[in-house]
Write a protein that holds these residues in place. Structure first.
Motif, PDB file in Angstrom:
ATOM      1  N   SER A 280     -12.849 -10.488  -2.936  1.00 55.83           N
ATOM      2  CA  SER A 280     -13.719 -10.336  -1.765  1.00 55.83           C
ATOM      3  C   SER A 280     -12.947  -9.957  -0.509  1.00 55.83           C
ATOM      4  CB  SER A 280     -14.498 -11.633  -1.524  1.00 55.83           C
ATOM      5  OG  SER A 280     -13.605 -12.712  -1.298  1.00 55.83           O
ATOM      6  N   ALA A 281     -11.685 -10.349  -0.412  1.00 53.93           N
ATOM      7  CA  ALA A 281     -10.906 -10.087   0.793  1.00 53.93           C
ATOM      8  C   ALA A 281      -9.884  -8.972   0.573  1.00 53.93           C
ATOM      9  CB  ALA A 281     -10.202 -11.359   1.251  1.00 53.93           C
ATOM     10  N   TYR A 282     -10.144  -8.082  -0.389  1.00 51.50           N
ATOM     11  CA  TYR A 282      -9.154  -7.047  -0.694  1.00 51.50           C
ATOM     12  C   TYR A 282      -8.883  -6.151   0.513  1.00 51.50           C
ATOM     13  CZ  TYR A 282      -6.666  -3.246  -2.927  1.00 51.50           C
ATOM     14  OH  TYR A 282      -5.716  -2.316  -3.256  1.00 51.50           O
ATOM     15  N   TYR A 283      -9.929  -5.874   1.303  1.00 54.79           N
ATOM     16  CA  TYR A 283      -9.706  -5.042   2.490  1.00 54.79           C
ATOM     17  C   TYR A 283      -8.621  -5.675   3.367  1.00 54.79           C
ATOM     18  CZ  TYR A 283     -10.035  -3.479   7.230  1.00 54.79           C
ATOM     19  OH  TYR A 283      -9.679  -3.039   8.480  1.00 54.79           O
ATOM     20  N   GLU A 284      -8.721  -6.980   3.544  1.00 54.94           N
ATOM     21  CA  GLU A 284      -7.744  -7.656   4.402  1.00 54.94           C
ATOM     22  C   GLU A 284      -6.330  -7.554   3.832  1.00 54.94           C
ATOM     23  OE1 GLU A 284      -8.478 -10.904   6.829  1.00 54.94           O
ATOM     24  OE2 GLU A 284      -7.122 -12.236   5.732  1.00 54.94           O
ATOM     25  N   HIS A 285      -6.206  -7.694   2.519  1.00 56.14           N
ATOM     26  CA  HIS A 285      -4.886  -7.605   1.893  1.00 56.14           C
ATOM     27  C   HIS A 285      -4.262  -6.235   2.162  1.00 56.14           C
ATOM     28  CE1 HIS A 285      -6.676 -10.647  -1.211  1.00 56.14           C
ATOM     29  NE2 HIS A 285      -6.534 -11.161  -0.018  1.00 56.14           N
ATOM     30  N   ALA A 286      -5.069  -5.192   1.960  1.00 55.57           N
ATOM     31  CA  ALA A 286      -4.575  -3.829   2.171  1.00 55.57           C
ATOM     32  C   ALA A 286      -4.240  -3.598   3.639  1.00 55.57           C
ATOM     33  CB  ALA A 286      -5.622  -2.825   1.686  1.00 55.57           C
ATOM     34  N   PHE A 287      -5.084  -4.108   4.525  1.00 59.99           N
ATOM     35  CA  PHE A 287      -4.860  -3.927   5.970  1.00 59.99           C
ATOM     36  C   PHE A 287      -3.547  -4.562   6.397  1.00 59.99           C
ATOM     37  CE2 PHE A 287      -5.078  -5.797  10.203  1.00 59.99           C
ATOM     38  CZ  PHE A 287      -5.387  -4.702  10.991  1.00 59.99           C
ATOM     39  N   LEU A 288      -3.333  -5.814   6.015  1.00 60.48           N
ATOM     40  CA  LEU A 288      -2.124  -6.516   6.444  1.00 60.48           C
ATOM     41  C   LEU A 288      -0.866  -5.846   5.883  1.00 60.48           C
ATOM     42  CD1 LEU A 288      -3.251 -10.257   6.182  1.00 60.48           C
ATOM     43  CD2 LEU A 288      -2.848  -8.930   8.273  1.00 60.48           C
ATOM     44  N   ALA A 289      -0.920  -5.450   4.616  1.00 57.99           N
ATOM     45  CA  ALA A 289       0.253  -4.793   4.024  1.00 57.99           C
ATOM     46  C   ALA A 289       0.563  -3.490   4.757  1.00 57.99           C
ATOM     47  CB  ALA A 289       0.005  -4.538   2.539  1.00 57.99           C
ATOM     48  N   GLN A 290      -0.481  -2.730   5.049  1.00 60.44           N
ATOM     49  CA  GLN A 290      -0.268  -1.447   5.734  1.00 60.44           C
ATOM     50  C   GLN A 290       0.264  -1.662   7.153  1.00 60.44           C
ATOM     51  OE1 GLN A 290      -3.772   0.683   7.076  1.00 60.44           O
ATOM     52  NE2 GLN A 290      -2.889   2.608   6.374  1.00 60.44           N
ATOM     53  N   GLN A 291      -0.348  -2.578   7.888  1.00 61.28           N
ATOM     54  CA  GLN A 291       0.048  -2.789   9.277  1.00 61.28           C
ATOM     55  C   GLN A 291       1.461  -3.338   9.401  1.00 61.28           C
ATOM     56  OE1 GLN A 291      -1.795  -2.016  12.135  1.00 61.28           O
ATOM     57  NE2 GLN A 291      -3.013  -0.923  10.614  1.00 61.28           N
TER      58      GLN A 291
END
Length: 487
Positions: A242-253
């Motif tokens: 459910s929080a995959y967007y957040e995982h990708a966002f934090l890794a990218q940022q």
């Protein structure tokens, strides 16, 4: 004349007995909200709806989503998280007290976790009962005697606070395992700056962008190898989480690797990232999956999400894991009752922030009181989060109350209960007008090897999108607001 507030300065809705974040009473606006109120009151419903559409389009384009799981649906529903454009504002002095209370609380919780996995002084001195530890499903005997990098068990945490009708803040929950919501905080601020640059520039707000750099510094500080450029990876369960967007966002940022368990391999008590050109040793793993799934050799043997041998590498001191396994022993809803005592025991200080009164249903007298007043209580399963396993007595049917009564009697240790608190309200935009909704605040804390907690200014305000509802969890359909701390 404003369309949102036909008579400027007057509340556009009855305040009732709730604390309202924007309106001091039905005829006056709190001073720190005047500028925001003036700007939104001066916009026509058409302008606001256009802004709202632009906001939704940006969120769709950038994939700012959250996945809802509903037993009544065959497939999970991915949606953009509801984002309300009227910011929540916290004055400087009020925030400073909150910040001090949160730092105090996290410091004590981190000391408690270290103590529980080492000497257990707090148990020997009779402050916390031993049964609360050994019966806790998040207690990991595998962590006993193990030294973690810098002694920092709780690298990231989310402390949930509410404001009652008396105007006071109370801590509702401590989330110490894999708290989510960081991405909505940072993206919300970014979108507000894009859509309302005049509002942001005219207001003196504490910046949050530097906290992403702090996040990375905190992870780097945990590296056991002491290299200048440690390899850091974020371990995600994958795109169906459910929080995959957040995982990708934090890794990218943060410029760190986004990996699943299949991307890693453990050899000779070290963990490596599999790459096209070979393998790179990982120094720090920021895991976003629960203890049970991080290593099938140590915990759930049928887990396909983690890395076989990860815990051996951790015990050998060759990799740091954030948050450390076993931190959940301190954020169990029953353990929450003892946090004020932990602060007194470890810090010799009085708690700055209070708890919500909480009944342990394993205690006979407290259980009977709760059963006699079930329609005035919120009952929660101690080991669940995200609004699951919860009963709100005032909103429950007779059948639901009877069902929960049987569950409590069958296994009272599984439950705690709290009186229904009057969560404060803040205005949201609904149909081109201001309407009141209940809110809470998730404050995010970062802690590295120096064990000095950093509270991200403001955190994330969560909103119950349904009028009258007290459920703010995004996993239950709740929305969010940008949260400003005045400089």
């Amino acid at each position: 004349m404003s369309k949102l507030d036909p008579l400027p300065g007057l509340s556009p809705y009855p305040l009732q007995h709730f604390y309202d974040e924007m309106y001091a009473d039905e005829r006056s606006i709190r001073p720190h909200y005047k500028h925001v109120n003036r700007m939104f009151s001066g916009m026509s419903p058409e302008e606001l709806q256009l802004k709202q559409k632009t906001m939704q389009r940006r969120m769709m384009e950038e994939g700012i989503t959250f996945t809802l799981y509903n037993p009544a649906q065959d497939h999970p529903m991915e949606r953009t998280i509801p984002f309300d454009m009227i910011p929540r504002i916290i004055p400087k002095g009020e925030w400073e007290r909150l910040e001090a209370g949160i730092v105090q609380r996290i410091t004590a919780l981190n000391l408690f976790i270290h103590d529980i996995y080492h000497e257990q002084y707090i148990v020997k001195d009779g402050v916390v009962p031993r049964r609360m530890i050994i019966s806790n499903c998040y207690f990991r005997p595998e962590m006993s005697g193990l030294r973690v990098p810098g002694g920092a068990y709780v690298t990231t945490s989310g402390i949930d606070l509410i404001r009652h009708h008396d105007g006071e803040y109370y801590v509702l929950e401590d989330n110490l395992r894999t708290p989510s919501g960081f991405s909505y905080l940072f993206k919300g601020r970014s979108l507000m700056n894009q859509l309302f640059p005049e509002l942001s520039l005219a207001s003196s707000i504490r910046d949050v962008d530097h906290s992403l750099n702090r996040f990375l510094s905190v992870l780097r500080s945990l590296s056991p190898s002491r290299t200048k450029d440690p390899v850091i990876a974020l371990l995600t369960p994958g795109e169906y989480n459910s929080a995959y967007y957040e995982h990708a966002f934090l890794a990218q940022q943060m410029g760190i690797h986004l990996v699943e368990g299949r991307d890693l391999v453990a050899r000779d008590h070290k963990v490596y990232l599999k790459e096209m050109n070979g393998m790179r040793r990982v120094d720090v793993l920021y895991r976003r999956l629960d203890d049970d799934f991080i290593d099938p050799l140590a915990f759930q043997p049928n887990s396909l999400l983690g890395v076989a041998g990860l815990m051996n590498a951790y015990r050998a001191g060759n990799i740091a894991i954030a948050n450390a396994p076993g931190t959940g022993v301190a954020d169990d809803k029953a353990m929450y009752v003892y946090v004020p005592d932990m602060i007194r025991y470890y810090l010799n200080e009085e708690p700055i922030l209070g708890n919500v009164p909480t009944y342990l249903l394993s205690r006979t007298q407290e259980r009977q009181y709760v059963l006699d007043n079930l329609n005035e209580m919120v009952v929660k399963e101690t080991s669940l989060s995200g609004g699951y396993g919860m009963l709100i007595g005032s909103e429950a049917s007779k059948e639901e109350l009877a069902d929960f009564r049987l569950k409590i009697l069958a296994d009272p240790v599984r439950y705690i209960a709290q009186p229904i608190m009057s969560l404060s309200r803040a205005p949201v935009l609904s149909g081109g007008r201001m309407a009141p909704r209940h809110i809470d605040l998730r404050a995010f804390v970062l802690m590295g090897a120096d064990r000095k907690p950093h509270v991200i200014p403001g955190g994330l305000t969560r909103v119950a999108m349904k009028e009258g509802s007290l459920v703010v969890n995004s996993s239950q359909g709740g929305g969010v607001k940008d949260t400003w701390v005045m400089a």
